[in-house]
Design a protein around this motif. Structure first.
Motif, PDB file in Angstrom:
ATOM      1  N   GLY A 115       0.776  -1.228   0.000  1.00  0.00           N
ATOM      2  CA  GLY A 115       0.000   0.000   0.000  1.00  0.00           C
ATOM      3  C   GLY A 115       0.808   1.279   0.000  1.00  0.00           C
ATOM      4  N   TRP A 116       2.113   1.170   0.144  1.00  0.00           N
ATOM      5  CA  TRP A 116       2.935   2.363   0.209  1.00  0.00           C
ATOM      6  C   TRP A 116       3.613   2.619  -1.132  1.00  0.00           C
ATOM      7  CZ3 TRP A 116       3.231   6.018   3.938  1.00  0.00           C
ATOM      8  CH2 TRP A 116       2.587   5.725   5.152  1.00  0.00           C
ATOM      9  N   GLY A 117       3.119   3.636  -1.839  1.00  0.00           N
ATOM     10  CA  GLY A 117       3.744   4.049  -3.081  1.00  0.00           C
ATOM     11  C   GLY A 117       4.827   5.072  -2.813  1.00  0.00           C
ATOM     12  N   ALA A 118       5.556   5.420  -3.864  1.00  0.00           N
ATOM     13  CA  ALA A 118       6.686   6.343  -3.704  1.00  0.00           C
ATOM     14  C   ALA A 118       6.242   7.722  -3.227  1.00  0.00           C
ATOM     15  CB  ALA A 118       7.442   6.460  -5.026  1.00  0.00           C
ATOM     16  N   PHE A 119       5.067   8.165  -3.651  1.00  0.00           N
ATOM     17  CA  PHE A 119       4.619   9.502  -3.263  1.00  0.00           C
ATOM     18  C   PHE A 119       4.345   9.578  -1.761  1.00  0.00           C
ATOM     19  CE2 PHE A 119       1.254  12.618  -2.451  1.00  0.00           C
ATOM     20  CZ  PHE A 119       1.876  13.769  -2.906  1.00  0.00           C
ATOM     21  N   MET A 120       3.557   8.639  -1.238  1.00  0.00           N
ATOM     22  CA  MET A 120       3.226   8.672   0.187  1.00  0.00           C
ATOM     23  C   MET A 120       4.463   8.431   1.050  1.00  0.00           C
ATOM     24  SD  MET A 120       0.260   9.630   1.069  1.00  0.00           S
ATOM     25  CE  MET A 120       0.354   9.081   2.774  1.00  0.00           C
ATOM     26  N   ALA A 121       5.323   7.510   0.615  1.00  0.00           N
ATOM     27  CA  ALA A 121       6.550   7.258   1.378  1.00  0.00           C
ATOM     28  C   ALA A 121       7.411   8.508   1.431  1.00  0.00           C
ATOM     29  CB  ALA A 121       7.318   6.103   0.740  1.00  0.00           C
ATOM     30  N   TYR A 122       7.425   9.257   0.341  1.00  0.00           N
ATOM     31  CA  TYR A 122       8.213  10.494   0.299  1.00  0.00           C
ATOM     32  C   TYR A 122       7.662  11.526   1.280  1.00  0.00           C
ATOM     33  CZ  TYR A 122      10.592  14.583  -1.739  1.00  0.00           C
ATOM     34  OH  TYR A 122      11.358  15.710  -1.940  1.00  0.00           O
ATOM     35  N   GLN A 123       6.346  11.557   1.471  1.00  0.00           N
ATOM     36  CA  GLN A 123       5.773  12.501   2.435  1.00  0.00           C
ATOM     37  C   GLN A 123       6.298  12.230   3.845  1.00  0.00           C
ATOM     38  OE1 GLN A 123       4.160  15.064   1.095  1.00  0.00           O
ATOM     39  NE2 GLN A 123       4.558  13.933  -0.793  1.00  0.00           N
ATOM     40  N   VAL A 124       6.445  10.967   4.182  1.00  0.00           N
ATOM     41  CA  VAL A 124       6.999  10.610   5.488  1.00  0.00           C
ATOM     42  C   VAL A 124       8.478  11.006   5.557  1.00  0.00           C
ATOM     43  CG1 VAL A 124       7.420   8.730   7.122  1.00  0.00           C
ATOM     44  CG2 VAL A 124       5.343   8.725   5.722  1.00  0.00           C
ATOM     45  N   ALA A 125       9.195  10.767   4.460  1.00  0.00           N
ATOM     46  CA  ALA A 125      10.612  11.146   4.421  1.00  0.00           C
ATOM     47  C   ALA A 125      10.782  12.652   4.595  1.00  0.00           C
ATOM     48  CB  ALA A 125      11.243  10.683   3.108  1.00  0.00           C
ATOM     49  N   VAL A 126       9.905  13.427   3.969  1.00  0.00           N
ATOM     50  CA  VAL A 126       9.988  14.882   4.100  1.00  0.00           C
ATOM     51  C   VAL A 126       9.728  15.289   5.545  1.00  0.00           C
ATOM     52  CG1 VAL A 126       8.996  17.093   3.388  1.00  0.00           C
ATOM     53  CG2 VAL A 126       9.384  15.300   1.691  1.00  0.00           C
ATOM     54  N   ASP A 127       8.747  14.674   6.187  1.00  0.00           N
ATOM     55  CA  ASP A 127       8.510  14.966   7.608  1.00  0.00           C
ATOM     56  C   ASP A 127       9.757  14.659   8.432  1.00  0.00           C
ATOM     57  OD1 ASP A 127       5.877  15.878   7.365  1.00  0.00           O
ATOM     58  OD2 ASP A 127       5.049  13.864   7.511  1.00  0.00           O
ATOM     59  N   LEU A 128      10.411  13.559   8.140  1.00  0.00           N
ATOM     60  CA  LEU A 128      11.630  13.197   8.874  1.00  0.00           C
ATOM     61  C   LEU A 128      12.754  14.197   8.621  1.00  0.00           C
ATOM     62  CD1 LEU A 128      11.579   9.337   8.307  1.00  0.00           C
ATOM     63  CD2 LEU A 128      11.582  10.460  10.547  1.00  0.00           C
TER      64      LEU A 128
END
Length: 296
Positions: free
Chosen positions: A200-213
């Motif tokens: 369920g985790w695509g590159a776009f959503m995973a990137y949102q978490v990376a940006v938060d980090l």
């Protein structure tokens, strides 16, 4: 500061001098949209904050993601208090899947917050009870995949079941490697690539978490690829297609856009510095203008 024509003269393979109008349109939108924020929140002016009819009558996200309402809530209530907690990466994954502060606060208040460990059953009960009361559980700010894996036969087919058991449990099972990759020695690309191996985790959503980090120096705030890694979603892809060829049809997608976007970011920052009065180029987006990061 390099002159605009010099910026276009480098051996870039995309941006030509005749594309000056397109570049200026993007940069002027950035400037006027952020002026609204500054007039409203810094100068404390009354409406209207702009004379632009589109910006007056329609809603647009802030130019700087960090000052969007939910991002500010997440920074204040998740990143800062749990910055040195091993599970911050997972808390942020939960935060972005749900993306609704009231729901996240209820999970915190009722013992479902994964400060030390994760309990999918407890989170499900909180979400289901909230949904049964008719209260909002998640937002549609991001298009979250909620398709159950093939062969799954969940007792509850709602998103409130999918999120804890399928959206989050798979990530929790990968916690050792994701903890390592979310640390100060990790990279945006490495974190996203690993995260997308979970259902369920695509590159776009995973990137949102990376940006938060990346908002934390203890995590991806010093990632070597912070301003060179991109994970463009559908909107970015269409926007780049218009800039590159004047068409809505995207001919370049995914990672192939990286070089173009790295170049575009440099051009936009240089052009904005030419157009914004020096006193307003404070380097702090809360008081004036600052360079755009790749994420923004």
């Amino acid at each position: 500061m390099p002159k605009q024509e010099q910026l276009f003269e480098t051996d870039d393979f995309l941006f030509k001098p005749e594309q000056q109008n397109e570049l200026d349109s993007i940069v002027k939108f950035w400037i006027e949209r952020h002026k609204i924020y500054l007039r409203r929140n810094v100068l404390k002016k009354d409406k209207p904050w702009t004379t632009d009819p589109m910006l007056q009558n329609y809603r647009f996200c802030n130019i700087y993601r960090e000052i969007d309402t939910v991002s500010e809530w997440i920074t204040t209530n998740v990143i800062k208090p749990y910055e040195k907690t091993n599970n911050l990466w997972f808390m942020l994954a939960m935060s972005r899947l749900i993306n609704w502060p009231d729901t996240l606060q209820e999970i915190m208040d009722k013992g479902g917050w994964p400060e030390k460990t994760y309990n999918a059953d407890k989170v499900y009960k909180i979400l289901a009870a909230r949904a049964d009361r008719g209260e909002k559980c998640v937002t549609g700010a991001y298009i979250v995949n909620s398709v159950f894996p093939k062969g799954a036969n969940p007792p509850d087919t709602r998103k409130v079941y999918y999120i804890p058991y399928f959206g989050l449990q798979g990530l929790w099972n990968m916690k050792d490697v994701l903890l390592q990759q979310s640390g100060p020695r990790g990279t945006m690309g490495g974190f996203v690539e690993t995260m997308t191996k979970s259902h369920g985790w695509g590159a776009f959503m995973a990137y949102q978490v990376a940006v938060d980090l990346s908002y934390s120096k203890h995590h991806l705030g010093k990632a070597s690829d912070f301003n060179t890694y991109t994970s463009p979603g559908p909107g970015t892809t269409r926007g780049m297609a218009r800039l590159m060829g004047g068409s809505k049809k995207a001919t370049v997608r995914g990672k192939a856009l990286n070089e173009y976007m790295i170049r575009l970011r440099a051009l936009m920052n240089a052009r904005a510095k030419e157009l914004v009065k020096p006193k307003w180029w404070t380097g702090d987006y809360r008081t004036g203008f600052a360079e755009l990061s790749m994420a923004n």
